[in-house]
Structures are given as structure tokens and as C-alpha cells.
Scaffold this active site. Sequence first.
Site, PDB file in Angstrom:
ATOM      1  N   ALA A 164      -3.190   8.947 -24.634  1.00 40.99           N
ATOM      2  CA  ALA A 164      -2.941  10.188 -23.904  1.00 40.99           C
ATOM      3  C   ALA A 164      -2.865   9.977 -22.400  1.00 40.99           C
ATOM      4  O   ALA A 164      -2.214  10.745 -21.708  1.00 40.99           O
ATOM      5  CB  ALA A 164      -4.006  11.224 -24.244  1.00 40.99           C
ATOM      6  N   THR A 165      -3.522   8.949 -21.886  1.00 37.89           N
ATOM      7  CA  THR A 165      -3.382   8.682 -20.448  1.00 37.89           C
ATOM      8  C   THR A 165      -1.915   8.398 -20.139  1.00 37.89           C
ATOM      9  O   THR A 165      -1.347   8.954 -19.193  1.00 37.89           O
ATOM     10  CB  THR A 165      -4.272   7.498 -20.020  1.00 37.89           C
ATOM     11  N   CYS A 180     -19.871   8.830 -14.882  1.00 39.64           N
ATOM     12  CA  CYS A 180     -20.184   7.445 -14.566  1.00 39.64           C
ATOM     13  C   CYS A 180     -18.890   6.662 -14.389  1.00 39.64           C
ATOM     14  O   CYS A 180     -18.853   5.454 -14.488  1.00 39.64           O
ATOM     15  CB  CYS A 180     -21.058   6.820 -15.640  1.00 39.64           C
ATOM     16  N   ASN A 189     -12.467  18.540 -22.437  1.00 36.27           N
ATOM     17  CA  ASN A 189     -13.204  17.457 -23.089  1.00 36.27           C
ATOM     18  C   ASN A 189     -14.692  17.477 -22.804  1.00 36.27           C
ATOM     19  O   ASN A 189     -15.462  16.812 -23.474  1.00 36.27           O
ATOM     20  CB  ASN A 189     -12.617  16.103 -22.678  1.00 36.27           C
ATOM     21  N   SER A 226      -3.767  11.878 -28.475  1.00 35.53           N
ATOM     22  CA  SER A 226      -4.367  10.548 -28.551  1.00 35.53           C
ATOM     23  C   SER A 226      -4.942  10.334 -29.947  1.00 35.53           C
ATOM     24  O   SER A 226      -5.651  11.190 -30.470  1.00 35.53           O
ATOM     25  CB  SER A 226      -5.490  10.430 -27.516  1.00 35.53           C
ATOM     26  N   ALA A 227      -4.665   9.170 -30.537  1.00 36.79           N
ATOM     27  CA  ALA A 227      -5.108   8.925 -31.915  1.00 36.79           C
ATOM     28  C   ALA A 227      -6.631   8.792 -32.028  1.00 36.79           C
ATOM     29  O   ALA A 227      -7.224   9.253 -33.000  1.00 36.79           O
ATOM     30  CB  ALA A 227      -4.430   7.668 -32.473  1.00 36.79           C
ATOM     31  N   HIS A 228      -7.260   8.145 -31.024  1.00 35.97           N
ATOM     32  CA  HIS A 228      -8.687   7.832 -31.214  1.00 35.97           C
ATOM     33  C   HIS A 228      -9.600   9.041 -31.039  1.00 35.97           C
ATOM     34  O   HIS A 228     -10.813   8.933 -31.234  1.00 35.97           O
ATOM     35  CB  HIS A 228      -9.133   6.665 -30.328  1.00 35.97           C
ATOM     36  N   GLN A 259      -8.043  17.173 -27.089  1.00 34.11           N
ATOM     37  CA  GLN A 259      -9.269  17.641 -27.738  1.00 34.11           C
ATOM     38  C   GLN A 259      -9.016  18.756 -28.749  1.00 34.11           C
ATOM     39  O   GLN A 259      -9.867  19.033 -29.592  1.00 34.11           O
ATOM     40  CB  GLN A 259     -10.276  18.120 -26.679  1.00 34.11           C
TER      41      GLN A 259
HETATM   42  C1  LIG Z   1      -9.615  11.042 -24.027  1.00 35.25           C
HETATM   43  C2  LIG Z   1      -8.750  11.966 -23.261  1.00 35.25           C
HETATM   44  C3  LIG Z   1      -7.609  11.517 -22.594  1.00 35.25           C
HETATM   45  C4  LIG Z   1      -7.221  10.057 -22.539  1.00 35.25           C
HETATM   46  O1  LIG Z   1      -6.776   9.598 -23.776  1.00 35.25           O
HETATM   47  P1  LIG Z   1      -6.608   8.024 -24.045  1.00 35.25           P
HETATM   48  O2  LIG Z   1      -5.813   7.959 -25.305  1.00 35.25           O
HETATM   49  O3  LIG Z   1      -7.988   7.495 -24.199  1.00 35.25           O
HETATM   50  O4  LIG Z   1      -5.877   7.450 -22.878  1.00 35.25           O
HETATM   51  C5  LIG Z   1      -6.839  12.445 -21.930  1.00 35.25           C
HETATM   52  N1  LIG Z   1      -7.170  13.741 -21.928  1.00 35.25           N
HETATM   53  C6  LIG Z   1      -8.243  14.220 -22.553  1.00 35.25           C
HETATM   54  C7  LIG Z   1      -8.546  15.676 -22.523  1.00 35.25           C
HETATM   55  C8  LIG Z   1      -9.078  13.348 -23.238  1.00 35.25           C
HETATM   56  O5  LIG Z   1     -10.168  13.824 -23.840  1.00 35.25           O
END
Ligand SMILES: *Cc1c(COP(=O)(O)O)cnc(C)c1O
Length: 398
Positions: free
Chosen positions: A75-76, A330, A155, A203-205, A183
Amino acid sequence: MAPKLPVYMDNHASTRVDPRVIEAMLPLLSENYGNAASRNHEFGWKAEELVENARGQVARLINASPKEIVFTSGATESDNLAIKGVAEFYRDKGNHIVTQTTEHRAVLDVCKHLEKSGFDVTYLPVARNGRIDLDDLRRAITPKTILVSIMYANNEIGVVQPIAEIGKIAKERGVLFHTDAVQAIGKIPVDVERDGIDLLSISAHKLYGPKGVGALYVRRKNPRVQLAPMIDGGGHERGVRSGTLNVPGIVGLGKACEICQKEMADESARLHVLRDRLKDAILAGLSDATINGSMEHRLPNNLNVSFAGVEGDALLMGINDVAVSSGSACTSATLEPSHVLRALDVPEDLAHSSIRFGLGRFNTEEETDYVAKRVIETVKRLRELSPLYEAAKPRSGS
Ligand SMILES: *Cc1c(COP(=O)(O)O)cnc(C)c1O
């Protein structure tokens, strides 16, 4: 009954890969190792077929068409591609972007970057409940505005923005609408048509898939959104995102989306009950515990609580058999209070004393009860050790 320790309750940070997702991915790491761009043999055709199947699985979850899905590294990257891609492509139309203060860093830092190259960015404030004011949005849009980027759900505090209303305003004013839906996807129903979304990051994870893979939804009609690519190369993904496709990751993302689509209603109802059980236990067991953000407009799996008189990090250390997050970012070397909590006007000391609980698919009732018990006993113990808290405590009866 004591659960198996440690308990993982930090599902906004990442999620365990669902065993069904692992099962779907494994053949891609052994026999099906072809490159999806190889057009002249069976290995390539098989990989391509699996990628296209995954594209359909992702699209179905958000009511899009498969051609509108671009695979990315997460997602980044999706946020970068959406915002920088629109900024560069539509620069002649205007140089103004509207976002809001509680976005993820992947949106805020992209906007900061664009400000250095001549873009104007409006950061809308949020109310105490964590939501933007739609009138603020209406006022912020000017003839120079090309994009509105507002996240679906936060998030840290799980607050859900009025997405369909934002989509409607953006459409009325002829402005593109991007939403970071990381989210929300798989937790609450997301529909790019109903919500008037033009670009959406996944984002998949965060939905029980693997790390390092994600997607960007890019609307193809009414209007057809165009993007300047951020990565040039072999012209993969219709030229928008070059680079050999991460076939195992993409297959995992697709499977994860399919599972969410089938199980979301039941799973969210279950997590809602567990989350409320956690909240009720904590509020019954402790005084001076305050919930951050709206409970009404909130993801079913999120709870964010400030515990007056306690340092978040001391609390985290005190409950070291429970994995949660504190309200101190952090991300930098210095310990800053969360920009999200500060945007809600939570005082700095309370922001430092807050904990984010993120429930997920694999959490049980036993775990929830255990977490509540550990938090209550640890906060009580830390407060007894804190002369400041004891002194400030209102004298009540005893
Ligand atoms: C985790 C997150 C991201 C980043 O996603 P990645 O796949 O880890 O780069 C972006 N936006 C939100 C709201 C997130 O929670």
C-alpha cells in the site's frame, strides 16, 4: 483458561497469513515458477492465468472490474502511485490536493514531497470523533484541485470516514478521489461504485495475506483515470507499473481477498463482539480510561484507549506477553506522540498513555479476556507506583 502466549492483538500492523493463503501460494514457489510475462511457453501461460484469476478475486471484493486492478509491492507503493501519478499526469489541470491530518505516513509524506515541487496541499482537520467535516472539504476544493485523498478507515483509531459522501462531493466538483482503504478492506463492505472512489489502495498483509504485495484500483470509466507511472521498465500492468510480477504474492493476495469476501460478514460480527467485550471489561475494571475516536463510525476490530497516569511504553513492557501498540510513534528516533491522537486534541500525556488493540481472525474469547485482565492489573500496578497519579486522583469516598 489461559491462552497460548504471547497473544497477538496488533492486527492493524500486520496479520498472520491464513493457512489457506499459504496453501494457494506454495505451488508458485515450487512447480509453477514461470514469469507471467513469458508469452511462449506453458510456464508463462500458467503464471499469467493465476495472476488474472487473482485480479478477479481482488476486483470482486470491491465491486471493480479486473482490468482496474494494478498490482504493486504494497500500500505504500499504491499510495505513492495514486497521488504522485495523478499529480504528475494532471499537473496542467491544477496543482492542489486535499487530504487530512490523520492519514497514514504513506499519504502524508507523499504530500509533503509534492509540496516541495510546487503543489499546494490542504490538510483538513478532524473533529474529536476523528472524522472530517464535509463542509470543510467543500470549502477546500478550488478550481485548481485535482485530487482528494482521504483514508477509508484509520489504522490507529479505526475511525471510518464518510466515504460515500466524500466521493459524491468529489464527483460533483470534478475532482478525483483516492482512498487508502488498507484497514477497511475485508473488515467492512467497500464498493468503489457505491462510494464513488476513483483510486483505492490495498495491502495484502493487512488482510491475512503475505507482505510485500498490494494493489491499486484505478477507475477506467466515468471518469477514466490516468496515471504517470512511477516505475518505468518492461511495460507490465498496462505500462503503469513495470517490473516482473510477484506471482506468489499476487496469488496470495487474491486468495486472501476471496476468503474475506466469503467470511467478512460473520468474522466482523464475531470481532465486534470480542472488541466490545474487551472495551467493557477495561472500562469496568479501571477508572480514568478513555476511548479515542468515534465508537459509532469505527472498524469492528479496533479499540484505542488512553490510561491516565501511565506511560504507554511502561504499560507495553508490563504486558509483554501481549502484542499491542502504543500511541507513541516509534517511527523516528525521538518518541513523538501519535499525530493521529494529537489531531483529535488528545493531550500529549494522554497520547503517550494510549494503547491500540487490533483484533483479528485468529483471536479468541480466552485471549480477549486474558488481555483485559493483564491490562487492568498492569495499569493498576503502574498507577500505584506513580506518585503524580496518586496525588492528582480525586478523593472519592474511601
Ligand atoms: C499498513 C498501512 C499502509 C502501508 O501498507 P504496506 O503494504 O505495509 O506498505 C498504508 N496505509 C495504511 C492505512 C496502513 O495501515
